[in-house]
Scaffold this motif. Structure first.
Motif, short mmCIF file in Angstrom:
data_model
loop_
_atom_site.label_atom_id
_atom_site.label_comp_id
_atom_site.label_asym_id
_atom_site.label_seq_id
_atom_site.Cartn_x
_atom_site.Cartn_y
_atom_site.Cartn_z
N ALA A 197 -3.70 -6.58 -11.04
CA ALA A 197 -4.91 -7.01 -10.33
C ALA A 197 -4.65 -7.13 -8.83
O ALA A 197 -5.52 -6.80 -8.02
N ILE A 198 -3.48 -7.60 -8.46
CA ILE A 198 -3.14 -7.73 -7.04
C ILE A 198 -3.13 -6.36 -6.37
O ILE A 198 -3.70 -6.17 -5.28
N LEU A 199 -2.49 -5.39 -7.00
CA LEU A 199 -2.43 -4.04 -6.43
C LEU A 199 -3.81 -3.39 -6.36
O LEU A 199 -4.14 -2.71 -5.39
N THR A 200 -4.62 -3.63 -7.39
CA THR A 200 -5.98 -3.09 -7.38
C THR A 200 -6.80 -3.71 -6.26
O THR A 200 -7.52 -3.01 -5.53
N GLY A 201 -6.71 -5.03 -6.09
CA GLY A 201 -7.43 -5.69 -5.02
C GLY A 201 -6.99 -5.21 -3.65
O GLY A 201 -7.82 -5.01 -2.75
N PHE A 202 -5.68 -5.00 -3.49
CA PHE A 202 -5.16 -4.49 -2.22
C PHE A 202 -5.72 -3.10 -1.93
O PHE A 202 -6.16 -2.81 -0.81
N ALA A 203 -5.70 -2.22 -2.94
CA ALA A 203 -6.20 -0.86 -2.75
C ALA A 203 -7.69 -0.84 -2.44
O ALA A 203 -8.15 -0.08 -1.58
N LEU A 204 -8.47 -1.70 -3.11
CA LEU A 204 -9.90 -1.76 -2.84
C LEU A 204 -10.18 -2.28 -1.44
O LEU A 204 -11.06 -1.76 -0.74
N ALA A 205 -9.46 -3.31 -1.02
CA ALA A 205 -9.65 -3.85 0.33
C ALA A 205 -9.27 -2.80 1.38
O ALA A 205 -9.95 -2.67 2.41
N PHE A 206 -8.20 -2.06 1.14
CA PHE A 206 -7.77 -1.01 2.06
C PHE A 206 -8.82 0.09 2.15
O PHE A 206 -9.19 0.53 3.26
N ALA A 207 -9.31 0.55 0.99
CA ALA A 207 -10.30 1.62 0.97
C ALA A 207 -11.59 1.18 1.66
O ALA A 207 -12.22 1.95 2.39
N ARG A 208 -11.99 -0.06 1.43
CA ARG A 208 -13.22 -0.57 2.06
C ARG A 208 -13.07 -0.64 3.58
O ARG A 208 -13.99 -0.29 4.32
N ALA A 209 -11.92 -1.05 4.04
CA ALA A 209 -11.71 -1.18 5.48
C ALA A 209 -11.63 0.19 6.16
O ALA A 209 -12.12 0.36 7.29
N VAL A 210 -11.04 1.17 5.49
CA VAL A 210 -10.91 2.50 6.08
C VAL A 210 -12.28 3.10 6.36
O VAL A 210 -12.52 3.71 7.41
N GLY A 211 -13.21 2.93 5.42
CA GLY A 211 -14.52 3.54 5.58
C GLY A 211 -15.55 2.67 6.26
O GLY A 211 -16.72 3.08 6.38
N GLU A 212 -15.17 1.48 6.72
CA GLU A 212 -16.13 0.57 7.33
C GLU A 212 -16.63 1.11 8.67
O GLU A 212 -15.88 1.66 9.47
N ILE A 255 -10.09 13.03 1.33
CA ILE A 255 -8.87 13.25 0.55
C ILE A 255 -8.09 11.94 0.41
O ILE A 255 -7.62 11.60 -0.69
N VAL A 256 -7.98 11.21 1.50
CA VAL A 256 -7.27 9.92 1.43
C VAL A 256 -8.00 8.95 0.51
O VAL A 256 -7.38 8.25 -0.29
N SER A 257 -9.33 8.92 0.59
CA SER A 257 -10.11 8.04 -0.28
C SER A 257 -9.92 8.42 -1.74
O SER A 257 -9.81 7.54 -2.61
N PHE A 258 -9.88 9.72 -2.01
CA PHE A 258 -9.65 10.16 -3.39
C PHE A 258 -8.28 9.72 -3.89
O PHE A 258 -8.14 9.27 -5.04
#
Length: 280
Positions: A197-212, A255-258
């Protein structure tokens, strides 16, 4: 089941629903993405490489991905603290604080950007004290960092929170009764259960910030090579009618988002497999 040899499905209409699913996904996701790649294919490899290696493009990508990664790390640490407090302690106003976590989900990004800019401007409530220490937040990369933290931290909290709720305290008490120290309990009991769950939350937060985009452009300053994010550069190239340049940058971000989404799915798959193994 009736006397037929075929297996009866629990829900009828598989062919119709599958067809609707594929049609909808194609219209909403696949066709726009295919158009993006087709537009980029008009470029030669040399042109594509020149666009991506341009100084302005590299700096925009560096700012977007670099600050998003740092913001995700901060959200990971502070999100774990928030989750622990909300789950393991009872105090007045706990439900109010729990609801506050979801504000970045519901708040329009433009509103968040304006609010953060007003708060961290040199005459703002937080910006003025920081300015006395020589720290300028608004209209600098630090402002981008703050905005990315704001929009990303709920992902860590909401991803880890249900897992920690399901983690029985009796397991920790049993480990303590066997002589395990607090650090051993965290390292050998709590963290292994929370890691997926920690790794998933980290990846989601990272992906959200990249596309903000919305909340960042108000507080960033948007100076080329200084505080310009990749999504903003894409919008600028579109306004200049340089569509090939915009799609080339967008393809890289896609590609990075994928890869991020693929990583999240692998983490979730690993967590499910790990859960089954533990049950066995």
């Amino acid at each position: 089941m009736s006397g037929g040899t075929g297996r009866r499905r629990a829900l009828p209409g598989f062919g119709l629903t599958m067809g609707l699913t594929l049609t909808w996904l194609s219209i909403i996701v696949l066709i726009p993405l295919a158009g993006l790649f087709l537009r980029t294919s008009e470029l030669s490899l040399l042109q594509f490489w020149d666009i991506l290696t341009a100084r302005r493009t590299l700096n925009a990508l560096k700012i977007s991905f670099g600050l998003a990664f740092l913001a995700a790390i901060v959200n990971l640490v502070m999100g774990m603290v928030i989750v622990w407090v909300l789950v393991r302690y009872r105090f007045p106003g706990r439900r109010i604080f729990d609801a506050i976590v979801d504000i970045p989900f519901a708040l329009p990004t433009a509103v968040a950007g304006v609010a953060l800019t007003a708060l961290f401007a040199q005459k703002g409530w937080l910006g003025a004290p920081l300015a006395e220490w020589g720290i300028k937040v608004a209209f600098t990369p630090i402002g981008i960092f703050v905005a990315m933290i704001f929009i990303g931290f709920p992902f860590v909290v909401r991803t880890v929170q249900p897992v920690l709720i399901d983690l029985e305290i009796e397991v920790e008490e049993a480990a303590a009764s066997l002589g395990a120290s607090r650090w051993d309990i965290i390292r050998r009991v709590i963290l292994p259960s929370l890691t997926p769950a920690i790794l998933t939350g980290f990846a989601l937060a990272f992906a959200r910030a990249v596309g903000e985009y919305g909340s960042v452009i108000f507080i960033a300053g948007n100076l080329p090579n200084v505080s310009e994010i990749a999504p903003l550069l894409i919008v600028i190239r579109l306004s200049e009618f340089r569509y090939a340049d915009a799609t080339a940058i967008a393809v890289i971000m896609l590609i990075v988002s994928f890869l991020i989404i693929f990583t999240i799915n692998r983490i979730q798959r690993w967590a499910q497999t790990r859960g089954v193994a533990v049950q066995v």
